[in-house]
Every structure is written in structure tokens, then in C-alpha cells.
Design an enzyme around this catalytic site. Sequence first.
Site, short mmCIF file in Angstrom:
data_model
loop_
_atom_site.label_atom_id
_atom_site.label_comp_id
_atom_site.label_asym_id
_atom_site.label_seq_id
_atom_site.Cartn_x
_atom_site.Cartn_y
_atom_site.Cartn_z
N LEU A 40 10.99 -68.50 -74.60
CA LEU A 40 11.08 -67.49 -75.61
C LEU A 40 11.35 -66.11 -75.06
O LEU A 40 10.97 -65.76 -73.80
CB LEU A 40 9.47 -67.40 -76.14
N LEU A 41 12.09 -65.34 -75.81
CA LEU A 41 12.50 -64.05 -75.44
C LEU A 41 11.83 -63.38 -76.70
O LEU A 41 11.78 -63.70 -77.90
CB LEU A 41 14.02 -63.97 -75.43
N ASN A 42 11.28 -61.88 -76.18
CA ASN A 42 11.11 -60.91 -77.29
C ASN A 42 11.64 -59.86 -77.01
O ASN A 42 12.96 -59.69 -77.11
CB ASN A 42 9.44 -60.96 -77.87
N ASP A 43 10.81 -58.73 -76.83
CA ASP A 43 11.34 -57.39 -77.02
C ASP A 43 12.52 -56.95 -75.84
O ASP A 43 12.66 -57.33 -74.61
CB ASP A 43 10.40 -56.29 -76.43
N GLN A 59 11.83 -59.42 -72.42
CA GLN A 59 10.43 -60.11 -72.41
C GLN A 59 10.70 -61.59 -72.34
O GLN A 59 11.38 -62.00 -73.46
CB GLN A 59 9.45 -59.69 -73.47
N SER A 103 6.12 -55.11 -72.13
CA SER A 103 7.50 -54.33 -72.25
C SER A 103 7.29 -52.90 -71.55
O SER A 103 6.16 -52.21 -71.29
CB SER A 103 7.61 -54.04 -73.79
N ASP A 162 3.44 -50.67 -73.60
CA ASP A 162 4.89 -50.40 -73.84
C ASP A 162 5.24 -48.78 -73.36
O ASP A 162 5.88 -48.21 -73.99
CB ASP A 162 5.40 -50.65 -74.89
N GLU A 220 3.11 -50.60 -81.63
CA GLU A 220 3.85 -51.10 -80.36
C GLU A 220 5.28 -50.29 -80.18
O GLU A 220 5.90 -49.85 -81.02
CB GLU A 220 4.08 -52.57 -80.64
C1 FRU Z 1 5.90 -56.38 -78.93
C2 FRU Z 1 4.85 -56.63 -77.83
C3 FRU Z 1 4.49 -55.65 -76.85
C4 FRU Z 1 4.16 -56.36 -75.82
C5 FRU Z 1 5.07 -57.40 -75.74
C6 FRU Z 1 4.61 -58.63 -74.91
O1 FRU Z 1 6.61 -57.43 -79.47
O2 FRU Z 1 3.78 -57.21 -78.51
O3 FRU Z 1 3.61 -54.66 -77.47
O4 FRU Z 1 4.45 -55.18 -74.71
O5 FRU Z 1 5.64 -57.62 -76.91
O6 FRU Z 1 5.51 -59.32 -74.79
#
Ligand code: FRU
Length: 483
Positions: A40-43, A59, A103, A162, A220
Site C-alpha cells: 500500500l502507498l498513501n501520502d 508512505q 508523513s 505530518d 492531517e
Molecule cells: C494521512 C495519514 C497521515 C499519517 C500517514 C500515515 O493519510 O494518516 O496523517 O502521517 O497517513 O501513513
Amino acid sequence: MTEREQELIKLAEEEVEKNKEVVEHDPYRLHYHLMPPVGLLNDPNGFIQWNGTYHLFYQWMPFKTGHGAKFWGHYSSEDLVNWKHKPIALAPSEWFEKNGCYSGSAIEHDGKLVLFYTGNVKDTDGNRETYQCMAVSEDGLTFNKKGPVVNLPEGYTAHFRDPKVWKKDSEWYMVVGAQSEELTGKVALLKSVDLTEWQHLGAIAGSGMNGLGDFGYMWECPDLFELDGVDVLVASPQGLKAEGMKYQNVYQAGYFIGKLDYGRASFEHGDFMELDRGFEFYAPQTTLDQKGRRLMVGWMGVPEQDEDKHPTIAHKWIHALTLPRELHLVDGKLLQVPVEELVNLRKTALVAVNDIKLSDEKEEVFFEERSAAFEMVLSFKRDVASFELDMSDTVRFTFDASVSVFSLYRKSFVTGEWETRSCRLQALTELRAYVDTSSLEVFLNGGEEVFTARIFPDGPDAAGITVSGAGTIAELNVWGIDA
Ligand code: FRU
């Protein structure tokens, strides 16, 4: 590097190797967007141009397609078009980050590339601790962890994360996404002269502040920057209720325009405006590049919004980043324009037609060849009263000038039913869409409104589109992208 760090990195690399085949055989794997090699990729994190090279971290949970103890994955590019996947930048190996290198952002200092990120820690009862940490690199590849530089200030819960750092005159500032002890979303401002000792100046924005009413329980990924003489605060608030066409996703991402008084640590600002009107967009981050452009990249996903239903999970990966967009300020509003370098993605001309008179009957516009990844630009004459465009049986755009509404419809990847997102639009003058096998980014009228979405057509390549309505398409061009 500690032994634990080496071990985690090795495990993640093995996971990439082990799943390469299954990931790369996904017909929905994107052609020109940044994705995780597995998991999984997020931020987007640590976006910076350093010594000429763009670095974009993300992330990353390598071991499953759900969230957890995040790593920082790393891409770099010379031109914002061709990206190389780099070795893992951060792995959650130390006590202060054991449940995730969350993040954060990057700056340049004394020739070094410096990262600030959140060390997420949870004990066995689920109690959270948070540390804002620093890591320094001389080569832009390996990062030397310096540990926590900011402990949780008073007045906040441990949902404090963050960090986004920038320099103003000779001092460093940091904004952090936060939740107050009253459980309201906030943005905290901190200051430092040496990057290691930080002073908390207070909350500068949030729910119940500066004329905002209830505005969520957590904010966030804040980002604060100057653009054309104003200060822009970007944040991703959680806990807003849908309101007409607004706030339709589970969580939002948007911005305030205002003026930051650095001396008083106060930020006067106007209304919250959503950055993107589509289905999947969250936690964007900006950077100022060496050409002086303010560039933004977002996550093409939203936390807890049907993440477990994405079709790509069957191929052991999920989510992607948006294309880089250049921000401009026009009439008190941010415009987002795909960076000019992206024209280099254009390979073959698939359509080039002028002067299409729209009518109620759907007109088919065939591509020279079928394509799964393309850019489409339509410019309109000033006479468009209504417009509809259909693509791949999965996507439809409509515009109705009588009510000033533009809508994006897509077939839900959860139910297969049509679902929609809309915004106010006075006139439709230009529509520019970047389509990839399973994503869509639509820029209207030079970036006045943007819709980002994941799409999952039955067959990922399209043979053409249909258009109808009342008015005239002055020019319609489609270019195939085979990155
Ligand atoms: C936003 C978040 C950030 C956190 C990160 C964790 O999507 O929840 O607040 O640092 O993702 O992966």
C-alpha cells in the site's frame, strides 16, 4: 544503520521480489503514475528538488495492502516525467518510530537533504505516542536518523503528526497536523533557529478558530507556503459532513488563503476550498522547485474510503500518486495546471479534429488505435450550453450551463452502479484529461476545477469516446502515452 533497520529493509525488498510477477501482471497497473512496487502507498512525502533532482517519497506498507507501520519509499526524477525507484529511505526500526515512519517533508540545509517525519508509537493497549523526527542525507539516498526533535506540546492529543518545514528569513518554521485535547482539528506552528530545538508557538488554524465553526476532529498533512503575495494553508481535515456538492468523500483536502503573522503566530484566512472535486484525492504536499514553481502532488486515494474494495488488491498492490501540478493564484483561488514537462509524455496522435458541432445525438470519436493511457484536450467555443462525454462505459462527464454544474460520473468499483461528484462551473472552456489504465485526472478551464478518480473499466484500453450536447468543440486532441 541499525541491525533492525537492515533487517526490515531486507524483508521489504524480499516482499517486492516475491510479488513482482503478480503485481506487474495486473492489467490495472498504471503506465505513468507512481505506485508502490507491492503493498500500500498513501501520502506523498518529502517532495523536493535537491541539487537539481526531484525527490518524491511516499508512505509505504510493503507487507500488505492495508495500513500499518509505514516505510518511506523513494522515487527520483530529473524531469518530473521519468521517475526511478530508489532504495528505501526510512524503515520503522527504532523505538521512536516503531509503529511507522509517518508523513513529513524535506528541506535543503548546508547542502544536505533533511527529512522531518512523524515517529508513530503505539503500546500494547493501543496508546499512541508521537515524535517529530529528523533524518539527514548527504547523498540523497541514505538517511542518517537523528531521532526526535519535537515532543508533543501541551494541549494536544497524540494525534499530532505530518511536519512540514520551511525557511522564512533566517528562521525555520514547521506546521504539524493536530488534534486538540477538546478533540478538534488544528494546525500547530513551531519555530527553530537550528532545526533541532523547536518552540511551539501555538495553533494557527483549526476547527472553531478564525471564524470557522465545527470543522472536524483532526487535521492531517498541513502545508503552508507563500504564493503571489498571499499565504496558503493546505490541510486535510477529518470529520466534515457532506454539504451539497461539497465534502462528498470520507475525508477532505483543501486550502485557505490568508496572511500568516509570524510574530504573533496567527493566521487570518478566508473560506476552506476543496482542492479536488473527484473521488480520490487526499494529503497533498507541495514544494518550491528551482524554477520557482509551486508544485503539488496528492495521494490518489482517501483513507477508509472502500480501500479494501480496490480491484488491484487481487494483485497485491493499492493506490498511486497524482501527476505533479503547478499551482497558480488567480482571483483568490488556486489553479492547478499539470506541469508543462508532461507534454513529453505525448507519443502518438490518436485524434486531432476541429469544429465539432454538438447535438443531442452521441457522436463517436474513434482513436487511431486502442489506448489504455492517453491525454485528451478539448477546447470549446464560448457557446457551450450543455455537454456530455462518455468513455469506456465507466466514465461520463456532463456540463449544464443552465445550472452551472459540471459532473463526473463513474461506475463504482464497489457496487458497479453509477456514482457522481459535481461542482459549480460557470462556463466550460477547456477540458484536459489524463487517463491511465485505472486512473483519471481532469482539469477544467486551465485548472479552475480538478477531478481525480480511480476508474476500473472492464477492458483497460479505450477505442474512442462519444460526445454530445449543445455548442461547439473548437479542438479535440488525444495523444497516446506509452511510458
Ligand atoms: C494521512 C495519514 C497521515 C499519517 C500517514 C500515515 O493519510 O494518516 O496523517 O502521517 O497517513 O501513513
